[in-house]
Design a protein around this motif. Structure first.
Motif, PDB file in Angstrom:
ATOM      1  N   ALA A   2      48.192  -3.139  -0.619  1.00  0.00           N
ATOM      2  CA  ALA A   2      48.643  -3.775  -1.853  1.00  0.00           C
ATOM      3  C   ALA A   2      49.035  -5.222  -1.601  1.00  0.00           C
ATOM      4  CB  ALA A   2      49.822  -2.994  -2.437  1.00  0.00           C
ATOM      5  N   ALA A   3      49.731  -5.479  -0.512  1.00  0.00           N
ATOM      6  CA  ALA A   3      50.126  -6.840  -0.177  1.00  0.00           C
ATOM      7  C   ALA A   3      48.907  -7.712   0.075  1.00  0.00           C
ATOM      8  CB  ALA A   3      51.030  -6.832   1.050  1.00  0.00           C
ATOM      9  N   ALA A   4      47.912  -7.144   0.761  1.00  0.00           N
ATOM     10  CA  ALA A   4      46.693  -7.905   1.037  1.00  0.00           C
ATOM     11  C   ALA A   4      45.963  -8.249  -0.239  1.00  0.00           C
ATOM     12  CB  ALA A   4      45.781  -7.089   1.963  1.00  0.00           C
ATOM     13  N   GLN A   5      45.902  -7.286  -1.194  1.00  0.00           N
ATOM     14  CA  GLN A   5      45.233  -7.548  -2.459  1.00  0.00           C
ATOM     15  C   GLN A   5      45.956  -8.641  -3.237  1.00  0.00           C
ATOM     16  OE1 GLN A   5      45.418  -4.589  -5.641  1.00  0.00           O
ATOM     17  NE2 GLN A   5      43.205  -4.788  -5.903  1.00  0.00           N
ATOM     18  N   LEU A  51      39.568  -8.936 -18.434  1.00  0.00           N
ATOM     19  CA  LEU A  51      38.310  -9.016 -17.704  1.00  0.00           C
ATOM     20  C   LEU A  51      38.185  -7.877 -16.707  1.00  0.00           C
ATOM     21  CD1 LEU A  51      37.990 -12.840 -16.988  1.00  0.00           C
ATOM     22  CD2 LEU A  51      36.656 -11.474 -18.608  1.00  0.00           C
ATOM     23  N   PHE A  52      36.966  -7.324 -16.637  1.00  0.00           N
ATOM     24  CA  PHE A  52      36.668  -6.220 -15.733  1.00  0.00           C
ATOM     25  C   PHE A  52      35.472  -6.585 -14.861  1.00  0.00           C
ATOM     26  CE2 PHE A  52      39.028  -4.376 -19.150  1.00  0.00           C
ATOM     27  CZ  PHE A  52      39.735  -3.325 -18.593  1.00  0.00           C
ATOM     28  N   VAL A  53      35.433  -6.010 -13.671  1.00  0.00           N
ATOM     29  CA  VAL A  53      34.323  -6.199 -12.743  1.00  0.00           C
ATOM     30  C   VAL A  53      33.629  -4.854 -12.556  1.00  0.00           C
ATOM     31  CG1 VAL A  53      33.662  -6.871 -10.402  1.00  0.00           C
ATOM     32  CG2 VAL A  53      35.508  -8.083 -11.582  1.00  0.00           C
ATOM     33  N   ALA A  54      32.296  -4.885 -12.510  1.00  0.00           N
ATOM     34  CA  ALA A  54      31.516  -3.662 -12.331  1.00  0.00           C
ATOM     35  C   ALA A  54      30.395  -3.923 -11.335  1.00  0.00           C
ATOM     36  CB  ALA A  54      30.951  -3.192 -13.671  1.00  0.00           C
ATOM     37  N   GLU A  55      29.938  -2.878 -10.664  1.00  0.00           N
ATOM     38  CA  GLU A  55      28.877  -2.972  -9.664  1.00  0.00           C
ATOM     39  C   GLU A  55      27.745  -2.024 -10.037  1.00  0.00           C
ATOM     40  OE1 GLU A  55      30.996  -1.873  -6.171  1.00  0.00           O
ATOM     41  OE2 GLU A  55      31.856  -3.879  -5.868  1.00  0.00           O
ATOM     42  N   CYS A  56      26.522  -2.487  -9.883  1.00  0.00           N
ATOM     43  CA  CYS A  56      25.366  -1.659 -10.204  1.00  0.00           C
ATOM     44  C   CYS A  56      25.185  -0.577  -9.134  1.00  0.00           C
ATOM     45  CB  CYS A  56      24.109  -2.523 -10.301  1.00  0.00           C
ATOM     46  SG  CYS A  56      22.635  -1.583 -10.745  1.00  0.00           S
ATOM     47  N   ASP A  57      25.007   0.670  -9.578  1.00  0.00           N
ATOM     48  CA  ASP A  57      24.778   1.766  -8.636  1.00  0.00           C
ATOM     49  C   ASP A  57      23.291   2.083  -8.482  1.00  0.00           C
ATOM     50  OD1 ASP A  57      24.044   3.118 -10.952  1.00  0.00           O
ATOM     51  OD2 ASP A  57      25.777   4.455 -10.969  1.00  0.00           O
ATOM     52  N   TYR A 105      25.923  -0.058 -14.363  1.00  0.00           N
ATOM     53  CA  TYR A 105      27.114  -0.679 -13.789  1.00  0.00           C
ATOM     54  C   TYR A 105      28.241   0.340 -13.786  1.00  0.00           C
ATOM     55  CZ  TYR A 105      24.709  -5.163 -14.098  1.00  0.00           C
ATOM     56  OH  TYR A 105      23.813  -6.184 -13.948  1.00  0.00           O
ATOM     57  N   SER A 106      28.874   0.503 -12.630  1.00  0.00           N
ATOM     58  CA  SER A 106      29.929   1.500 -12.460  1.00  0.00           C
ATOM     59  C   SER A 106      31.057   0.901 -11.632  1.00  0.00           C
ATOM     60  CB  SER A 106      29.359   2.758 -11.797  1.00  0.00           C
ATOM     61  OG  SER A 106      28.829   2.443 -10.523  1.00  0.00           O
ATOM     62  N   ASN A 107      31.972   1.743 -11.178  1.00  0.00           N
ATOM     63  CA  ASN A 107      33.154   1.276 -10.438  1.00  0.00           C
ATOM     64  C   ASN A 107      33.867   0.167 -11.218  1.00  0.00           C
ATOM     65  OD1 ASN A 107      32.593   3.013  -8.260  1.00  0.00           O
ATOM     66  ND2 ASN A 107      31.233   1.497  -7.331  1.00  0.00           N
ATOM     67  N   ILE A 108      33.995   0.361 -12.512  1.00  0.00           N
ATOM     68  CA  ILE A 108      34.587  -0.657 -13.377  1.00  0.00           C
ATOM     69  C   ILE A 108      36.096  -0.705 -13.161  1.00  0.00           C
ATOM     70  CG2 ILE A 108      34.954  -1.354 -15.763  1.00  0.00           C
ATOM     71  CD1 ILE A 108      32.278   0.014 -16.440  1.00  0.00           C
ATOM     72  N   ALA A 109      36.608  -1.912 -12.881  1.00  0.00           N
ATOM     73  CA  ALA A 109      38.035  -2.087 -12.626  1.00  0.00           C
ATOM     74  C   ALA A 109      38.461  -3.482 -13.072  1.00  0.00           C
ATOM     75  CB  ALA A 109      38.335  -1.900 -11.143  1.00  0.00           C
ATOM     76  N   PRO A 110      39.724  -3.654 -13.444  1.00  0.00           N
ATOM     77  CA  PRO A 110      40.198  -4.992 -13.833  1.00  0.00           C
ATOM     78  C   PRO A 110      40.064  -5.990 -12.687  1.00  0.00           C
ATOM     79  CG  PRO A 110      41.774  -3.311 -14.494  1.00  0.00           C
ATOM     80  CD  PRO A 110      40.783  -2.636 -13.608  1.00  0.00           C
ATOM     81  N   TRP A 111      39.687  -7.204 -13.007  1.00  0.00           N
ATOM     82  CA  TRP A 111      39.624  -8.274 -12.021  1.00  0.00           C
ATOM     83  C   TRP A 111      41.052  -8.651 -11.627  1.00  0.00           C
ATOM     84  CZ3 TRP A 111      37.672 -13.893 -13.274  1.00  0.00           C
ATOM     85  CH2 TRP A 111      37.533 -14.618 -12.076  1.00  0.00           C
ATOM     86  N   THR A 112      41.300  -8.824 -10.319  1.00  0.00           N
ATOM     87  CA  THR A 112      42.669  -9.013  -9.836  1.00  0.00           C
ATOM     88  C   THR A 112      43.130 -10.467  -9.890  1.00  0.00           C
ATOM     89  OG1 THR A 112      41.807  -9.143  -7.567  1.00  0.00           O
ATOM     90  CG2 THR A 112      42.616  -7.005  -8.316  1.00  0.00           C
ATOM     91  N   LEU A 113      42.994 -11.094 -11.033  1.00  0.00           N
ATOM     92  CA  LEU A 113      43.649 -12.382 -11.270  1.00  0.00           C
ATOM     93  C   LEU A 113      45.073 -12.124 -11.737  1.00  0.00           C
ATOM     94  CD1 LEU A 113      40.975 -14.509 -13.176  1.00  0.00           C
ATOM     95  CD2 LEU A 113      41.664 -14.721 -10.790  1.00  0.00           C
ATOM     96  N   SER A 114      46.002 -12.982 -11.366  1.00  0.00           N
ATOM     97  CA  SER A 114      47.405 -12.742 -11.687  1.00  0.00           C
ATOM     98  C   SER A 114      47.662 -12.689 -13.186  1.00  0.00           C
ATOM     99  CB  SER A 114      48.272 -13.838 -11.052  1.00  0.00           C
ATOM    100  OG  SER A 114      47.953 -15.112 -11.596  1.00  0.00           O
TER     101      SER A 114
END
Length: 297
Positions: free
Chosen positions: A14-17, A225-231, A235-244
């Motif tokens: 978590a700290a690294a992220q 905003l969300f980021v997704a990766e093509c499988d 597009y899957s593995n959808i997760a929020p982009w880690t901007l503050s």
């Protein structure tokens, strides 16, 4: 002190992220020139890096309520902000340069369209001037509203949002192909469309990943905003982009990769600091997401 204690209590990952997210944010773009007291949304830098264009909903000087603006790079700073000559008295918004710099794409609800907000493009001449805006036609414009056009690096595809071609819900993301004369045959971007609004998308990793905006109702609800990766198929593995400032309560949208610096991305949001006004333009490292080929039609 309290913030330092909170960070020290985080576990290693978590700290690294958190550290990665902070390092990824370069800061505000063009304080007082691009980002002002008003609302600036969706900026795009020309391929030569010498000018930036963006949309504003409440900046004095343009002929309409929503206008396109530009500034030029002088001594490593954006200067001389001016409304674009292709603005109309209607709404003109969501600009994006093509990767070769020959076209500026945007949407407008000016007279002569096919209904609501339509997609347009204007030629960018060698002297920096613009040609007459041209409607992109019935292949991508419906009786509804189309937003946020973005062409692929090779110009073969156009990604945009629409509520007029059917789909999963409100605004959905579509990709149309260039047939030599026009963009046609829009198909849903696989894996990302829901009953909510999906819009403002940018390709990553050559189209193998995606960053996009989602809101339960873009007119009344937060935007994230969300980021997704093509499988390989969707597009899957959808997760929020880690901007503050990309939180579930705010408004973060308008991602556009800087084609002059492909590892960097411009994004619209409202950070606690630095902050110029309502919605500002920020620069960050583009998400490092990687996926498989197979998500383009």
């Amino acid at each position: 002190m309290a913030a330092a204690i909170a960070v020290s209590l985080l576990c290693g990952p978590a700290a690294a992220q958190l550290a990665e997210a902070r390092l990824a944010e370069f800061g505000i773009e063009g304080m007082g020139v691009v980002s002002t007291r008003g609302n600036e949304v969706r900026a795009s830098v020309s391929p030569d890096g010498q000018r930036i264009v963006w949309g504003s909903t409440d900046r004095d000087g343009g002929p309409g309520d929503w206008n396109l603006w530009q500034a030029w790079l002088r001594d490593k700073r954006w200067t001389d902000p001016q409304p674009l000559p292709i603005n109309s008295s209607a709404n003109d918004f969501d600009p994006a340069f093509s990767a070769d710099g020959r076209w500026l794409y945007f949407f407008s609800n000016r007279a002569g369209g096919r209904g609501g907000d339509d997609l347009y493009r204007a030629a960018v001449h060698s002297d920096g001037s613009f040609g007459t805006p041209e409607n992109l036609g019935s292949g991508v414009n419906s009786a509804g509203n189309e937003w946020a056009p973005l062409s692929s690096v090779d110009g073969r595809w156009l990604m945009f949002a629409s509520d007029g071609f059917g789909g999963a819900g409100r605004h959905d993301l579509f990709v149309a192909r260039w047939d030599g004369k026009a963009f046609v045959d829009p198909r849903p971007v696989p894996g990302v469309n829901t009953a909510a609004d999906e819009f403002d998308a940018a390709w990553l990793d050559g189209g193998n990943a995606l960053v996009f905006a989602r809101s339960q109702n873009v007119e009344t609800q937060p935007i994230r905003l969300f980021v997704a990766e093509c499988d390989g198929k969707a597009y899957s593995n959808i997760a929020p982009w880690t901007l503050s400032f990309n939180t579930a309560e705010g408004a973060t949208l308008g991602p556009v990769v800087d084609v002059s610096k492909p590892s960097e991305i411009l994004v619209t949001g409202s950070a606690r600091s630095p902050k110029a006004g309502k919605l500002d333009i920020y620069r960050a490292l583009a998400p490092a997401s990687r996926g498989k080929a197979g998500c383009l039609p």
